[in-house]
Design a protein around this motif. Structure first.
Motif, mmCIF file in Angstrom:
data_model
loop_
_atom_site.group_PDB
_atom_site.id
_atom_site.type_symbol
_atom_site.label_atom_id
_atom_site.label_comp_id
_atom_site.label_asym_id
_atom_site.label_seq_id
_atom_site.Cartn_x
_atom_site.Cartn_y
_atom_site.Cartn_z
ATOM 1 N N ILE A 1 0.855 -1.179 0.000
ATOM 2 C CA ILE A 1 0.000 0.000 0.000
ATOM 3 C C ILE A 1 0.897 1.238 0.000
ATOM 4 O O ILE A 1 1.698 1.431 0.915
ATOM 5 N N ALA A 2 0.772 2.062 -1.018
ATOM 6 C CA ALA A 2 1.679 3.182 -1.231
ATOM 7 C C ALA A 2 1.359 4.355 -0.318
ATOM 8 O O ALA A 2 0.255 4.473 0.229
ATOM 9 N N GLU A 3 2.348 5.244 -0.170
ATOM 10 C CA GLU A 3 2.193 6.437 0.669
ATOM 11 C C GLU A 3 0.978 7.257 0.272
ATOM 12 O O GLU A 3 0.218 7.710 1.129
ATOM 13 N N ASP A 4 0.771 7.466 -1.015
ATOM 14 C CA ASP A 4 -0.364 8.279 -1.469
ATOM 15 C C ASP A 4 -1.695 7.667 -1.065
ATOM 16 O O ASP A 4 -2.640 8.393 -0.725
ATOM 17 N N ALA A 5 -1.781 6.343 -1.108
ATOM 18 C CA ALA A 5 -3.019 5.669 -0.727
ATOM 19 C C ALA A 5 -3.287 5.816 0.769
ATOM 20 O O ALA A 5 -4.430 6.025 1.199
ATOM 21 N N ILE A 6 -2.218 5.719 1.568
ATOM 22 C CA ILE A 6 -2.369 5.899 3.017
ATOM 23 C C ILE A 6 -2.794 7.333 3.314
ATOM 24 O O ILE A 6 -3.711 7.574 4.104
ATOM 25 N N ARG A 7 -2.131 8.281 2.661
ATOM 26 C CA ARG A 7 -2.454 9.686 2.898
ATOM 27 C C ARG A 7 -3.895 9.996 2.520
ATOM 28 O O ARG A 7 -4.601 10.716 3.245
ATOM 29 N N GLU B 1 13.223 3.737 2.913
ATOM 30 C CA GLU B 1 13.558 3.510 1.510
ATOM 31 C C GLU B 1 12.660 2.468 0.847
ATOM 32 O O GLU B 1 12.535 2.419 -0.379
ATOM 33 N N ARG B 2 11.984 1.654 1.664
ATOM 34 C CA ARG B 2 11.050 0.659 1.117
ATOM 35 C C ARG B 2 9.678 1.256 0.851
ATOM 36 O O ARG B 2 8.830 0.607 0.232
ATOM 37 N N GLY B 3 9.452 2.478 1.357
ATOM 38 C CA GLY B 3 8.122 3.064 1.275
ATOM 39 C C GLY B 3 7.244 2.687 2.446
ATOM 40 O O GLY B 3 6.036 2.929 2.426
ATOM 41 N N TYR B 4 7.851 2.127 3.511
ATOM 42 C CA TYR B 4 7.124 1.762 4.724
ATOM 43 C C TYR B 4 7.158 2.951 5.693
ATOM 44 O O TYR B 4 8.190 3.598 5.851
ATOM 45 N N LEU B 5 6.027 3.212 6.365
ATOM 46 C CA LEU B 5 6.010 4.239 7.406
ATOM 47 C C LEU B 5 6.562 3.639 8.688
ATOM 48 O O LEU B 5 6.027 2.653 9.211
#
Length: 240
Positions: A60-66, A130-134
């Motif tokens: 699940i990408a950053e934009d989707a979480i945001r 760097e993996r895109g994980y929060l």
């Protein structure tokens, strides 16, 4: 001398829990049982680290979480309160002390157009790796026995007031607005002339207003609130 407004975030500024709201971005909008069972009392931030790792594993990408986090509803009247604070920065400062995380709070405040009302946010630091994980870290270490391991709001508030005093800033009145059990510790540190405002029907109100003689030692005045408009009215009366 200015007025200081101290706000909790979850179930105070926003009308839900931002940490549990994020689960809505998962495919099934729920966490697996094995993950939920790893939650331990006083170790919520560590648990949320595992939750965000799980969300990352679902790609699940950053934009989707945001996008999901920007839909968290503000508590009734809170936008009006924050906009008033923003228009009166010459008279008051505003800080948030929260057990959420820096990324969620920043996203939500910006979505509501009220980031400028808040001078500082004290919470658990978060960032995308760097993996895109929060990833979420604990706010600080402390030796308070009644607070979660990652955050003592009393320590944060005292450190902030001490820093401000060192820089020549003193406050005539401090308003502390919250809802939860972890708001009791900072509320008990307030002085006479300050005001603690617990949300009606929530844990902090029960602890402060229904404790009988135990609450008599509280120095600040206690004013219960149901909406941000109640808080705004109390602040306007104090400022004027």
């Amino acid at each position: 001398m200015k007025t200081l407004v101290v706000l909790d975030f979850d179930h105070t500024v926003v009308d839900d829990n931002s940490d549990t709201w994020v689960i809505r971005c998962t495919p099934e909008q729920r966490l697996p049982d094995w993950l939920r069972k790893t939650c331990q009392k006083g170790r919520w931030t560590e648990y949320m680290g595992r939750v965000m790792a799980y969300i990352g594993d679902q790609a699940i990408a950053e934009d989707a979480i945001r996008h999901v986090m920007e839909t968290v509803p503000f508590t009734d009247g809170m936008l009006e309160l924050l906009n008033f604070i923003d228009r009166n920065k010459d008279k008051m400062d505003c800080i948030i002390i929260s057990d959420s995380n820096s990324v969620f709070i920043d996203w939500i405040l910006r979505a509501g157009g009220v980031r400028g009302a808040v001078d500082q946010v004290f919470t658990n630091p978060a960032q995308f790796d760097e993996r895109g994980y929060l990833t979420v870290q604990c706010c600080h270490s402390h030796d308070c026995a009644q607070c979660p391991l990652n955050l003592c709001k009393r320590k944060v508030l005292r450190d902030f007031l001490g820093s401000q005093s060192h820089n020549g800033v003193e406050y005539r009145t401090t308003f502390y607005i919250g809802d939860g059990g972890n708001d009791r510790c900072p509320a008990e540190s307030l002085a006479e002339g300050d005001i603690v405002m617990p949300r009606k029907g929530y844990t902090l109100e029960k602890l402060l207003c229904r404790a009988g003689p135990a609450s008599a030692s509280l120095k600040p005045r206690v004013v219960v609130w149901s909406s941000g408009c109640d808080i705004l009215s109390e602040i306007i009366s104090s400022v004027n």
